[in-house]
Every structure is written in structure tokens, then in C-alpha cells.
Write a protein that holds these residues in place. Structure first.
Motif, PDB file in Angstrom:
ATOM      1  N   GLY A 143       0.813  -1.210   0.000  1.00 60.08           N
ATOM      2  CA  GLY A 143       0.000   0.000   0.000  1.00 60.08           C
ATOM      3  C   GLY A 143       0.842   1.253   0.000  1.00 60.08           C
ATOM      4  N   ASP A 144       0.156   2.385   0.005  1.00 57.18           N
ATOM      5  CA  ASP A 144       0.842   3.676   0.022  1.00 57.18           C
ATOM      6  C   ASP A 144       1.495   3.889   1.371  1.00 57.18           C
ATOM      7  N   ALA A 145       2.764   4.296   1.338  1.00 58.39           N
ATOM      8  CA  ALA A 145       3.524   4.505   2.577  1.00 58.39           C
ATOM      9  C   ALA A 145       4.128   5.901   2.615  1.00 58.39           C
ATOM     10  N   GLY A 146       3.353   6.898   2.216  1.00 56.38           N
ATOM     11  CA  GLY A 146       3.812   8.282   2.291  1.00 56.38           C
ATOM     12  C   GLY A 146       5.035   8.532   1.431  1.00 56.38           C
ATOM     13  N   PRO A 147       6.151   8.983   2.030  1.00 55.27           N
ATOM     14  CA  PRO A 147       7.359   9.282   1.258  1.00 55.27           C
ATOM     15  C   PRO A 147       7.892   8.071   0.485  1.00 55.27           C
ATOM     16  N   TYR A 148       7.578   6.849   0.968  1.00 54.39           N
ATOM     17  CA  TYR A 148       8.052   5.638   0.293  1.00 54.39           C
ATOM     18  C   TYR A 148       7.195   5.289  -0.927  1.00 54.39           C
ATOM     19  N   GLY A 149       6.089   5.983  -1.120  1.00 52.95           N
ATOM     20  CA  GLY A 149       5.217   5.692  -2.237  1.00 52.95           C
ATOM     21  C   GLY A 149       4.550   4.331  -2.084  1.00 52.95           C
ATOM     22  N   LEU A 150       4.274   3.694  -3.210  1.00 53.97           N
ATOM     23  CA  LEU A 150       3.676   2.355  -3.181  1.00 53.97           C
ATOM     24  C   LEU A 150       4.748   1.375  -2.719  1.00 53.97           C
ATOM     25  N   ARG A 151       4.493   0.746  -1.578  1.00 54.30           N
ATOM     26  CA  ARG A 151       5.503  -0.107  -0.941  1.00 54.30           C
ATOM     27  C   ARG A 151       4.962  -1.516  -0.731  1.00 54.30           C
ATOM     28  N   THR A 152       5.822  -2.505  -1.011  1.00 51.73           N
ATOM     29  CA  THR A 152       5.530  -3.895  -0.685  1.00 51.73           C
ATOM     30  C   THR A 152       6.530  -4.348   0.370  1.00 51.73           C
ATOM     31  N   VAL A 153       6.022  -4.965   1.423  1.00 53.73           N
ATOM     32  CA  VAL A 153       6.889  -5.497   2.483  1.00 53.73           C
ATOM     33  C   VAL A 153       6.777  -7.013   2.465  1.00 53.73           C
ATOM     34  N   VAL A 154       7.928  -7.682   2.351  1.00 51.70           N
ATOM     35  CA  VAL A 154       7.985  -9.146   2.417  1.00 51.70           C
ATOM     36  C   VAL A 154       8.767  -9.518   3.671  1.00 51.70           C
ATOM     37  N   THR A 155       8.159 -10.332   4.524  1.00 53.33           N
ATOM     38  CA  THR A 155       8.817 -10.771   5.762  1.00 53.33           C
ATOM     39  C   THR A 155       9.367 -12.178   5.555  1.00 53.33           C
ATOM     40  N   PRO A 157      11.422 -15.801   6.695  1.00 48.35           N
ATOM     41  CA  PRO A 157      11.192 -16.735   7.809  1.00 48.35           C
ATOM     42  C   PRO A 157      11.905 -16.348   9.105  1.00 48.35           C
ATOM     43  N   ASP A 158      13.054 -15.662   9.018  1.00 44.24           N
ATOM     44  CA  ASP A 158      13.774 -15.271  10.233  1.00 44.24           C
ATOM     45  C   ASP A 158      13.295 -13.946  10.806  1.00 44.24           C
ATOM     46  N   GLY A 159      12.233 -13.370  10.226  1.00 45.80           N
ATOM     47  CA  GLY A 159      11.680 -12.113  10.731  1.00 45.80           C
ATOM     48  C   GLY A 159      12.184 -10.869  10.028  1.00 45.80           C
ATOM     49  N   THR A 160      13.168 -11.033   9.147  1.00 45.37           N
ATOM     50  CA  THR A 160      13.689  -9.880   8.405  1.00 45.37           C
ATOM     51  C   THR A 160      12.623  -9.337   7.456  1.00 45.37           C
ATOM     52  N   GLU A 161      12.449  -8.019   7.482  1.00 46.84           N
ATOM     53  CA  GLU A 161      11.531  -7.364   6.547  1.00 46.84           C
ATOM     54  C   GLU A 161      12.331  -6.778   5.385  1.00 46.84           C
ATOM     55  N   VAL A 162      11.859  -7.025   4.179  1.00 46.83           N
ATOM     56  CA  VAL A 162      12.447  -6.412   2.990  1.00 46.83           C
ATOM     57  C   VAL A 162      11.400  -5.478   2.388  1.00 46.83           C
ATOM     58  N   TRP A 163      11.771  -4.200   2.254  1.00 40.90           N
ATOM     59  CA  TRP A 163      10.858  -3.187   1.732  1.00 40.90           C
ATOM     60  C   TRP A 163      11.211  -2.870   0.280  1.00 40.90           C
ATOM     61  N   TYR A 164      10.193  -2.865  -0.573  1.00 38.64           N
ATOM     62  CA  TYR A 164      10.343  -2.494  -1.985  1.00 38.64           C
ATOM     63  C   TYR A 164       9.489  -1.242  -2.198  1.00 38.64           C
ATOM     64  N   CYS A 165      10.146  -0.105  -2.429  1.00 43.36           N
ATOM     65  CA  CYS A 165       9.435   1.182  -2.379  1.00 43.36           C
ATOM     66  C   CYS A 165       9.430   1.918  -3.727  1.00 43.36           C
ATOM     67  N   HIS A 166       8.498   2.862  -3.838  1.00 42.84           N
ATOM     68  CA  HIS A 166       8.312   3.746  -4.999  1.00 42.84           C
ATOM     69  C   HIS A 166       7.776   3.014  -6.228  1.00 42.84           C
ATOM     70  N   GLN A 167       7.101   1.899  -6.055  1.00 45.90           N
ATOM     71  CA  GLN A 167       6.631   1.114  -7.197  1.00 45.90           C
ATOM     72  C   GLN A 167       5.501   1.821  -7.957  1.00 45.90           C
ATOM     73  N   THR A 168       5.412   1.504  -9.252  1.00 42.17           N
ATOM     74  CA  THR A 168       4.267   1.939 -10.045  1.00 42.17           C
ATOM     75  C   THR A 168       3.076   1.036  -9.764  1.00 42.17           C
ATOM     76  N   ASP A 169       3.325  -0.275  -9.745  1.00 40.92           N
ATOM     77  CA  ASP A 169       2.274  -1.257  -9.505  1.00 40.92           C
ATOM     78  C   ASP A 169       2.795  -2.359  -8.597  1.00 40.92           C
ATOM     79  N   ALA A 170       1.881  -2.961  -7.834  1.00 34.60           N
ATOM     80  CA  ALA A 170       2.198  -4.136  -7.023  1.00 34.60           C
ATOM     81  C   ALA A 170       1.456  -5.328  -7.614  1.00 34.60           C
ATOM     82  N   GLU A 171       2.116  -6.485  -7.626  1.00 36.27           N
ATOM     83  CA  GLU A 171       1.525  -7.682  -8.220  1.00 36.27           C
ATOM     84  C   GLU A 171       1.206  -8.747  -7.177  1.00 36.27           C
TER      85      GLU A 171
END
Length: 223
Positions: A143-155, A157-171
Motif C-alpha cells: 500500500g501507500d507509505a507516504g514518502p516511500y510511495g507504493l511499498r511492498t513489504v515481504v517478511t 522466515p527469520d523475521g527480516t523485513e524487505v521493503w520495496y518502495c516507490h513502485q508503479t504497480d504491485a503484483e
């Protein structure tokens, strides 16, 4: 006797009175009519912005179709190699997020472009370029995350979050499981950006970010 011309308004009142009618009295609370005109320049800018967004989405759709076709033709080993992994496909733990890019702003930079230290690694690429999951995990936010734009967060198995920001579209959608190199979205310039790029953040245990470049190198990759 001389005939004195009457003003047109008086004649109208006399005629109405003869017909048993009267002029409507103006309402005291009636507001004056205001003509609102849109700035032609502003309308042109808005129309151009809509056209740009539509073209970006169209390009993203074409890129997704091409990527799906390439995956079907190449096989898993070739797909992983496209994203930086050249070892045994059964031993892959991470890949690069894009097949083609230029490294731009790195981790920890400061300056007028950021409110605080830059918390990720930027990968400059054309809008619509396919973004893939760098590691297997579960999508926990899209979803929209303000300054990060359209953001996808993938967590992971060890709890690490990976953020993918400023996307045009999420799939992908929240709750969806993704594997290494699965498509998750497309490069864009949503949020606070100076141009299309992917802002990648790595946050162990969902806490403070660490340098994504070092994290990828530690996984056997060469960004």
C-alpha cells in the motif's frame, strides 16, 4: 397635457399591476452568483499527469507479459542467473531485485533529499521494470507509505523485513507467499523521488535498517 415618458421599469410595474401580478421581491439571503473558472494551465498539467500515469501502467503491463514469456522459455536456472544467482538453483537463498539497473543512492547518505539518513539502497531503472522478491517469504503489507510511495513489504522466515518502495504497480497482496525471484511489482516514482527507481530496505526483525548492499553480498551476490 404633456406626456412624460416613464422609465421602462415603471412601465413594467404598471403593466403587471394591471394584470393583477407583481414583481418578485429579491430574497435578503440570496447569495450573488459566482462564476468559477478553472485555470486552463492547471487543467492541462492535470491531464498530462493522468496521461503519464496511464502510459506507465501500460508499460508495466507489457513488461509483465514479456517477463512471464521469458520465464516460460528459460527455465529456473536461467531466471535465477538473470537476477544474479549463478550457483546451484537448489541452494539459492537470495537474488538481486532487478535484472537491469544502475546503483544510485546508497545506505546512510544524508542531505536535503532525505529527512534523515538514507535507510536503503537505490536501484535506478526505467519505470515499469520488473521487480522480484530477493528472498522467499510472506507479503505482510502492500500500500501507500507516504514518502516511500507504493511499498511492498515481504517478511522472511527469520523475521527480516524487505521493503520495496516507490513502485508503479504491485503484483502481490498481503498474506501471499512468494519464492525467490517471484515478480512482486514494477519500478516507479511514487512518493518522494527525483525519478524512477527501486528503494530497497532490509530490516532484521522488523527493526532498524541495515545496508542492503552488504546484505546481498553476504548472500553470495554482486550488486
Amino acid at each position: 397635457m404633456l406626456s412624460v415618458p416613464r422609465p421602462a421599469s415603471l412601465l413594467l410595474v404598471a403593466l403587471l399591476a394591471t394584470a393583477g401580478l407583481a414583481l418578485p421581491s429579491p430574497r435578503a439571503d440570496a447569495a450573488p452568483e459566482v462564476s468559477v473558472r478553472q485555470d486552463p494551465h492547471q487543467a492541462e498539467v492535470l491531464a498530462l499527469a493522468r496521461q503519464v500515469r496511464a502510459r506507465q501502467r501500460s508499460l508495466a503491463a507489457l513488461n509483465r507479459q514479456a517477463d512471464a514469456r521469458d520465464r516460460a522459455l528459460m527455465g529456473r536456472r536461467a531466471v535465477l542467473a538473470t537476477y544474479g544467482w549463478t550457483g546451484d538453483p537448489e541452494r539459492v537463498t537470495a537474488v538481486l531485485p532487478l535484472a537491469s539497473y544502475t546503483l544510485s543512492a546508497g545506505f546512510g547518505l544524508t542531505g536535503p533529499l532525505w529527512e534523515a539518513e538514507h535507510g536503503g539502497q537505490d536501484f535506478s531503472a526505467p519505470a515499469g521494470e520488473q521487480v522480484v522478491a530477493v528472498a522467499a517469504g510472506t507479503v505482510t503489507d502492500v500500500g501507500d507509505a507516504g514518502p516511500y510511495g507504493l511499498r511492498t513489504v515481504v517478511t522472511l522466515p527469520d523475521g527480516t523485513e524487505v521493503w520495496y518502495c516507490h513502485q508503479t504497480d504491485a503484483e502481490v497482496v498481503a498474506g501471499q507467499a512468494v519464492d525467490v525471484a517471484d515478480p512482486i511489482g514494477t519500478v516507479g516514482s511514487t512518493g518522494n523521488t527525483t525519478g524512477p527507481h527501486l528503494h530497497l530496505e532490509v530490516r532484521p526483525d522488523g527493526g532498524a535498517p541495515v545496508d542492503p548492499y552488504d546484505w546481498l553480498v553476504g548472500a553470495g551476490l554482486t550488486p
